[in-house]
Structures are given as C-alpha cells and as structure tokens.
Write an enzyme that holds these catalytic residues in place. Sequence first.
Site, PDB file in Angstrom:
ATOM      1  NE  ARG A  95      48.679  38.728  42.508  1.00  0.00           N
ATOM      2  CZ  ARG A  95      48.429  37.714  43.550  1.00  0.00           C
ATOM      3  NH1 ARG A  95      47.271  37.202  43.701  1.00  0.00           N
ATOM      4  NH2 ARG A  95      49.552  37.302  44.378  1.00  0.00           N
ATOM      5  CD  GLU A 101      42.238  43.122  45.462  1.00  0.00           C
ATOM      6  OE1 GLU A 101      41.849  42.411  44.434  1.00  0.00           O
ATOM      7  OE2 GLU A 101      43.245  42.880  46.292  1.00  0.00           O
ATOM      8  CG  HIS A 120      41.994  39.653  47.644  1.00  0.00           C
ATOM      9  ND1 HIS A 120      43.202  40.354  46.805  1.00  0.00           N
ATOM     10  CD2 HIS A 120      42.624  38.390  47.764  1.00  0.00           C
ATOM     11  CE1 HIS A 120      44.040  39.786  46.395  1.00  0.00           C
ATOM     12  NE2 HIS A 120      43.829  38.377  47.099  1.00  0.00           N
TER      13      HIS A 120
END
Length: 290
Positions: free
Chosen positions: A208, A237, A256
């Site tokens: 995270r 994000e 990601h």
Amino acid sequence: IYERTPPELVAERCTGAEVIITNKALVTRETLSELPGVRYVGVTATGYNVVDLPFCLEKGITVTNVPSYSTASVAQAVFAHILRFTHRVEEHAHSVREGTWSSHPDFSYCIDAIEELNGKKLGIFGYGEIGQAVARLGRAFGMSILIHSRSFGQDDPVHGKALQMNELFAQSDVLTLHCPLTPETENCVNAERLKMMKNTAFLINTARGPLVDEHALAEALESGMIAGAGLDVLSSEPPSPENPLLKAKNCYVTPHYAWATLAARTRLLKETVSNLRAFLEGKPRNVVGA
C-alpha cells in the site's frame, strides 16, 4: 456492465438488481438503502473496503471476495523489481542496442556493478500469504530471510529470523513491504527509519502506498541514503505529476500492476463466478464478515 461508475451513479445503475459485482465502485450504506432487492455483493478483489460490511451483515446481504488469486503474481513482481537493481538488464540491453558491444575491445563488459542475491538478507515486513511466497523465492536465490510480523514472533528455521521493526530496517539488504495499512503502519517507512537502512539497501513496496512517507523516501534516494526503490503503489493513484518519487533518483515506479498477470486475472474471474454460483446454490463460499 459499466467500465467505470462514479459514486453518485451506483444506486441508479443497480436499480432492480439482486446481485452486484464490484471492484472499485463504492457500495455504501446510503446506496444499499435505496436498493432493497440486493441479496449479494461480489467483490472482484481480495480487499472489500469498498462495501459497507456492517450494513450488509445487518440486512442479511452476503458479501464475498476473492482471496489469494494474485499471490504468485505479486511475489514475482517483487523479484522483477529486485532483479532490475541487481543485474541492470535494461541498461545493458540498451547499451548493446546503441552499439557499445559491437565496438567494444573485449568480449564482455559491465556498465556498473552487478550483484548476486545469494547471501544477501531479505527483510519481509508482513508475513501473510504474499510475504511467505516472497520468502520462498528469496530462499531459492540463496537469501537469508528476516521477518517482522504481528503473527511471527520467534525465529523458525523453516521461515526465517524474527526481528523488531527497527532491526529489520537496519539489517536488510532488500526490504519488501507486505503488511496491511493500519494506523500503526501508515508512514512506517519514514525519515527516521530510512536513516537506519544500509546505503546499499533497496526498498520494494507492492503493498500500500501510504506505508511510505514519499517525501522522506525521495530525499533518501536523492542523497544516496539508500541505493534504490521499486514501487508498485503510491499514496494517491493515479499519482499527481508532482509526486516526488516519479522523478527521484534510482526510483522505479510501476502502475499498480503487480497483481495483474493474465493468469491472476483469469483466476480472479473464475473465482468470482464460482462465488456467485455457490451463493445461488445455497452454499456460499469466500464470505467476508461471516
């Protein structure tokens, strides 16, 4: 099917539905209050924070998730980042393409030092399924395993050496984060702990983004306090163009995507279907909060 749904349209688009399948779209208490027919919410992810679980439990709405589908993919991505630093394939391949090898007086050359992982210390912060998968890969490379985890408090020859958090930062040659984001772990990678790390150490984060104080990490990279960082997650994000890590020295950021191999996405969708089928047959599986 809607590719993207803003919060204000969730209720409208789910009108009349008995089943909701969601990933990032929020299924809130307010939304569900407008949807009395909903019996089931299937989350196409492991994390289910997008759903108001207490409300669903109160109303008898079944909520399922898909655990473990991306474990192998994320562990592989961790080592993709690690190997990027140790063997520098990208730089060497680029130099060959640019003609350096063709014009070189020797049969072989290195642009910069390349390193072996064998004998290095792999620090794993968080020792759940993904942390354990990363440890298995680390052992295959001949690395010694250091662990900090709430559930792993004693040295174990099968798994590794248990350390306090500060010891983990100080001793690791590679430190990889696999802990949940909690008030205790938020910004755990901060200026103070970065100073404890070896100046040859690498930080990897596929967990995270908010685990890391991004300004502190950028400063540590620019000053050479640590050797590099491989990050698949950021605090926001998509990130702001002003995020200091996007252009920080020896910082490699991926979007990601550690979870997103074709095999993992195939498992994810198969499990989503299996979860719904099991619910319809009266034998729900992967139920969260039960």
